[in-house]
Design a protein around this motif. Structure first.
Motif, mmCIF file in Angstrom:
data_model
loop_
_atom_site.group_PDB
_atom_site.id
_atom_site.type_symbol
_atom_site.label_atom_id
_atom_site.label_comp_id
_atom_site.label_asym_id
_atom_site.label_seq_id
_atom_site.Cartn_x
_atom_site.Cartn_y
_atom_site.Cartn_z
ATOM 1 N N GLY A 1 0.832 -1.193 0.000
ATOM 2 C CA GLY A 1 0.000 0.000 0.000
ATOM 3 C C GLY A 1 0.868 1.244 0.000
ATOM 4 N N ASP A 2 0.220 2.385 -0.016
ATOM 5 C CA ASP A 2 0.943 3.655 -0.089
ATOM 6 C C ASP A 2 1.531 4.011 1.276
ATOM 7 O OD1 ASP A 2 1.965 6.112 -0.687
ATOM 8 O OD2 ASP A 2 0.021 7.113 -0.920
ATOM 9 N N VAL A 3 2.849 3.980 1.359
ATOM 10 C CA VAL A 3 3.526 4.360 2.613
ATOM 11 C C VAL A 3 4.405 5.590 2.377
ATOM 12 C CG1 VAL A 3 3.492 2.024 3.556
ATOM 13 C CG2 VAL A 3 5.424 2.741 2.138
ATOM 14 N N SER A 4 4.142 6.294 1.270
ATOM 15 C CA SER A 4 5.009 7.422 0.918
ATOM 16 C C SER A 4 4.897 8.581 1.901
ATOM 17 C CB SER A 4 4.669 7.913 -0.493
ATOM 18 O OG SER A 4 3.316 8.357 -0.555
ATOM 19 N N ARG A 5 3.759 8.667 2.589
ATOM 20 C CA ARG A 5 3.583 9.783 3.512
ATOM 21 C C ARG A 5 4.148 9.498 4.902
ATOM 22 N NH1 ARG A 5 -1.094 9.678 0.435
ATOM 23 N NH2 ARG A 5 -1.598 11.625 -0.664
ATOM 24 N N LEU A 6 4.647 8.308 5.124
ATOM 25 C CA LEU A 6 5.208 7.968 6.429
ATOM 26 C C LEU A 6 6.580 8.606 6.596
ATOM 27 C CD1 LEU A 6 4.333 4.168 6.750
ATOM 28 C CD2 LEU A 6 2.980 6.141 7.464
ATOM 29 N N SER A 7 6.911 8.897 7.836
ATOM 30 C CA SER A 7 8.249 9.404 8.135
ATOM 31 C C SER A 7 9.258 8.273 8.003
ATOM 32 C CB SER A 7 8.286 9.972 9.552
ATOM 33 O OG SER A 7 8.107 8.927 10.496
ATOM 34 N N ASP A 8 10.536 8.627 7.987
ATOM 35 C CA ASP A 8 11.582 7.604 7.896
ATOM 36 C C ASP A 8 11.480 6.625 9.045
ATOM 37 O OD1 ASP A 8 12.492 8.806 5.620
ATOM 38 O OD2 ASP A 8 14.140 9.897 6.599
ATOM 39 N N SER A 9 11.197 7.157 10.239
ATOM 40 C CA SER A 9 11.064 6.292 11.413
ATOM 41 C C SER A 9 9.892 5.330 11.249
ATOM 42 C CB SER A 9 10.876 7.144 12.672
ATOM 43 O OG SER A 9 10.582 6.330 13.781
ATOM 44 N N GLN A 10 8.766 5.861 10.776
ATOM 45 C CA GLN A 10 7.595 5.007 10.592
ATOM 46 C C GLN A 10 7.831 3.952 9.519
ATOM 47 O OE1 GLN A 10 4.820 8.201 9.802
ATOM 48 N NE2 GLN A 10 3.840 7.959 11.803
ATOM 49 N N ARG A 11 8.507 4.343 8.451
ATOM 50 C CA ARG A 11 8.786 3.370 7.402
ATOM 51 C C ARG A 11 9.709 2.273 7.907
ATOM 52 N NH1 ARG A 11 9.196 5.659 1.311
ATOM 53 N NH2 ARG A 11 9.470 3.424 1.058
ATOM 54 N N SER A 12 10.649 2.636 8.765
ATOM 55 C CA SER A 12 11.536 1.627 9.358
ATOM 56 C C SER A 12 10.731 0.646 10.202
ATOM 57 C CB SER A 12 12.610 2.298 10.209
ATOM 58 O OG SER A 12 13.454 3.103 9.414
ATOM 59 N N GLN A 13 9.747 1.174 10.940
ATOM 60 C CA GLN A 13 8.886 0.303 11.743
ATOM 61 C C GLN A 13 8.096 -0.655 10.843
ATOM 62 O OE1 GLN A 13 6.511 2.236 14.922
ATOM 63 N NE2 GLN A 13 7.719 4.084 14.518
ATOM 64 N N VAL A 14 7.573 -0.105 9.738
ATOM 65 C CA VAL A 14 6.806 -0.934 8.812
ATOM 66 C C VAL A 14 7.683 -2.044 8.231
ATOM 67 C CG1 VAL A 14 5.644 -0.955 6.564
ATOM 68 C CG2 VAL A 14 5.120 0.837 8.237
ATOM 69 N N GLU A 15 8.883 -1.685 7.788
ATOM 70 C CA GLU A 15 9.786 -2.675 7.202
ATOM 71 C C GLU A 15 10.099 -3.783 8.207
ATOM 72 O OE1 GLU A 15 10.929 -2.763 4.103
ATOM 73 O OE2 GLU A 15 10.128 -0.858 3.401
ATOM 74 N N ALA A 16 10.335 -3.405 9.462
ATOM 75 C CA ALA A 16 10.659 -4.393 10.498
ATOM 76 C C ALA A 16 9.479 -5.325 10.744
ATOM 77 C CB ALA A 16 11.076 -3.683 11.784
ATOM 78 N N GLN A 17 8.265 -4.753 10.811
ATOM 79 C CA GLN A 17 7.094 -5.585 11.060
ATOM 80 C C GLN A 17 6.790 -6.493 9.867
ATOM 81 O OE1 GLN A 17 3.685 -3.559 12.983
ATOM 82 N NE2 GLN A 17 5.061 -1.825 13.333
ATOM 83 N N LEU A 18 6.992 -5.984 8.652
ATOM 84 C CA LEU A 18 6.804 -6.829 7.475
ATOM 85 C C LEU A 18 7.792 -7.989 7.476
ATOM 86 C CD1 LEU A 18 6.248 -4.163 4.658
ATOM 87 C CD2 LEU A 18 4.552 -5.755 5.569
#
Length: 722
Positions: free
Chosen positions: A51-68
């Protein structure tokens, strides 16, 4: 079990953002549910768009990558432009309406193809990056139709499956696509291609025959020397979930509340994505027609239509929503009152618990798409009725209709007939309702989503392992050819030196080919022979002036050198020809465009100018009829490229080899080139050290393979180049 790499447009997760925290949660749905077990057990990964994660901050994207990563999900991040053009553009503005038979909704310009192809390449690259030898790859759905073929290029020996979750249209519809061949070739990269129904398998086979000239033999087709299997695997649901929810106390409270609010009215239910394939306008018209012609039902019906928002960014869907809104308003205006309206229209999403309550409360479930790959709503309704009550009205154009025979199956386009079915369902007695629902529930429970996954993967992983490197490119043979002290070239004609023509006489050699053969026969220490199924008169007229051997009718006639008389094999009988000719001519009379060619000792039924699907069916029937009628005759019945040939038994090209090589030096390299089954006899008869080159994509004993006559000429030209 083998590690499983799952590939789909969307990952089975939803990214939820709450203030500064993000959470990746598993999405509900049949595919995610069914594949979760093999995904976890195999230790593999799931590759797709999160999905669209372009609006997430770098920190949030790092969290998403870790959870994925923790869920063993590998994200492919798509730009807004890629989503707009690959997904919303080509996949959903071109492929979706076309596969659902709605050509009027396909854009006039195919502007998004290049982006669709490039995104498919990105998916293939990512899969190849994570692939380990022994993995099984399973690609899903129409957004990724090119991925199997792209993966086959990158991973020649991988085991690859593909499942098409939407209808596959008839070949007449599919042929309207500008990039139809590329899409078919993309799918043929898989080892197993799955569809929901047998009719979709048949449509796919028809498209292969019409567009690529590939004939499907029951459940397999030959492509680039590989066997590709096709099959019907009707998808199911997690019946246990809906059955359990339907017995949940809080759901039963909702059911009681829905029925109380209905105030004794009979409840009709429709639950769909707001998609133009779901047939909601026609369903509304059927309800209107019932109220119009049967005034007794006015005030006694409550039609609850749930429309889940879908593809809201696509213009066609916004227009469709307006149309549905207008119909709801018109019906309620005509047949509503101050106290009640007949149509309760809910434009929003519902969770599984709420859906189970609606399913359990309904008297009649209306599932009437104008076209649907399967439609799991119909199965969810059955699973959610442990009370064994309720009636399912189901469109014959939904894939589920092939399984759910005890539903009231209707032609969605016949509004009057749908109104009749609704009335029949409302008036149906309790004993019939229960008998029908018991049968439907048994089918749905036996063939649930776990059965679907297991049946597909068992079939895919049970296929024999094939080495796709068993044949090499023809140009790789050049070193062997040029290094031989002496060469003997045995060349098939049709399909090898020239392409096929509608009629045999139209495939005469062109000047370029005659010049190339002239150079070959002039090459030092090289002998050349043409070994063909053509009559000797034709070969003599075309090549009689060239100093080379000619072998006609698959070796029945031989003329090793110019000026020598033609010799026929001894012991050949043709007493059967009259009876066989009568059969072939009767088929030619009833199959427009086909004709019979007679040779001195064989007969050929040609159907190259016949509709491909019809011609293939007639060819199979002819072969079976000939085999049954002439079982005791000394003949062989040979299928070829749009031909069926009947020839004397034991006459084959392999018998040419001793004659064509007689008197040659012992260090001669004998090389044979051919494209069909008749040439396999030639290949099998080559002496030790002989070299066979297959032309085309059929299975072969040849060491080398070239794609077609153009590459054959390229190879021979390179052989005589200075």
């Amino acid at each position: 079990m083998a590690r499983l790499l799952l590939v789909s447009n969307r990952l089975p997760v939803t990214v939820k953002v709450e203030k500064d925290s993000v959470a990746v949660v598993r999405s509900p749905g049949g595919l995610a549910t069914g594949l979760s077990r093999p995904h976890e057990r195999s230790g593999g990964v799931w590759i797709g768009w999160p999905g669209d994660v372009s609006r997430l901050s770098d920190s949030q994207r790092s969290q998403v990558e870790a959870q994925l990563a923790g869920l063993r999900c590998v994200p492919i991040h798509l730009s807004a432009s890629e989503v707009a053009r690959y997904y919303e553009g080509y996949a959903n503005r071109v492929l979706w309406p076309l596969c659902h038979y709605m050509l009027d909704r396909v854009p006039r310009q195919d502007r998004d193809w290049d982006v669709y192809r490039k995104v498919n390449e990105r998916f293939a690259d990512l899969v190849a990056k994570h692939y380990q030898p022994g993995d099984t790859i399973w690609v899903h759905d129409y957004q990724l139709m090119l991925v199997p073929g792209l993966l086959r290029q990158r991973l020649p020996d991988a085991r690859i499956g593909y499942f098409h979750h939407i209808p596959f249209p008839s070949s007449e519809i599919f042929r309207t696509l500008p990039h139809r061949e590329e899409l078919l070739e993309g799918l043929l990269g898989a080892d197993l291609i799955g569809f929901h129904t047998v009719s979709y398998v048949r449509h796919f086979s028809g498209a292969l025959l019409r567009q690529l000239g590939l004939d499907t033999d029951i459940d397999r087709v030959i492509w680039n020397g590989r066997q590709v299997r096709v099959g019907a695997f009707p998808m199911g649901i997690d019946t246990h979930v809906f059955e359990s929810l339907a017995e949940d106390p809080s759901v039963l409270e909702d059911v009681a509340s829905i029925r109380r609010n209905a105030q004794g009215q009979r409840i009709l239910l429709g639950i769909d994505r707001l998609d133009y394939t779901k047939g909601i306008p026609r369903r509304l018209l059927a309800v209107q027609r019932l109220l119009e012609r049967e005034p007794a039902w006015r005030g006694r019906l409550r039609f609850i239509q749930v429309a889940v928002p879908s593809r809201t960014q696509v213009d066609a869907y916004a227009t469709y929503r307006e149309k549905v809104n207008e119909l709801v308003g018109r019906i309620n205006g005509l047949y509503g009152s101050v106290q009640n309206v007949p149509v309760h229209y809910l434009y929003r999403s519902f969770n599984e618990k709420q859906l189970a309550g609606l399913y359990r409360a309904a008297d009649v479930m209306l599932v009437t798409p104008v076209r649907d790959g399967m439609n799991l709503v119909a199965k969810e309704f059955c699973a959610a009725r442990p009370d064994e009550d309720g009636v399912l009205v189901l469109s014959e154009f939904a894939g589920a209709a092939d399984e759910l025979h005890r539903a009231l199956v209707v032609n969605t386009y016949d509004v009057e007939a749908v109104a009749d079915a609704i009335e029949q369902a409302l008036e149906m007695g309790e004993s019939e309702r229960r008998e029908r629902m018991r049968s439907l529930r048994a089918q749905v429970k036996q063939h649930d989503v776990h059965w679907w996954v297991a049946s597909f993967l068992d079939r895919l992983q049970g296929l024999p392992t094939l080495s796709l490197r068993s044949t090499r490119g023809g140009l790789e043979a050049l070193t062997d050819l040029k290094g031989a002290p002496h060469l003997s070239l045995l060349l098939d004609y049709d399909g090898t030196l020239v392409g096929f023509a509608p009629r045999p006489e139209l495939a005469a050699p062109d000047d370029e080919l005659l010049a190339l053969l002239g150079k070959l026969v002039a090459r030092p220490d090289t002998s050349v022979s043409v070994v063909s199924g053509r009559p000797r008169e034709t070969l003599e007229a075309w090549f009689g002036e060239l100093p080379m051997g000619l072998y006609a009718e698959h070796g029945l006639w031989s003329r090793p050198a110019p000026g020598q008389p033609w010799q026929m094999l001894e012991g050949v009988t043709i007493e059967w020809k009259g009876a066989v000719r009568a059969v072939l001519e009767s088929f030619a009379a009833r199959v427009p465009g086909s004709f019979v060619e007679e040779k001195s000792a064989s007969l050929v039924w040609h159907y190259r100018q016949v509709d491909p699907e019809f011609g293939a069916l007639q060819a199979r029937e002819l072969r079976l009829h000939l085999a049954d009628t002439f079982a005791r005759q000394p003949i062989d019945i040979m299928p070829g490229d749009r031909v069926v040939e009947v020839r004397p038994r034991d006459v084959h090209k392999g018998r040419v080899v001793p004659q064509a090589t007689r008197g040659l030096p012992p260090d001669t390299r004998v090389v044979a080139l051919g494209d069909d089954r008749t040439d396999e006899d030639l290949f099998a008869s080559l002496p030790p050290g002989g070299l066979a080159i297959h032309v085309g994509n059929k299975p072969t004993r040849a060491t080398y393979r070239v794609s077609g006559p153009a590459e054959v000429r390229q190879l021979l030209a390179a052989l005589v180049a200075p």
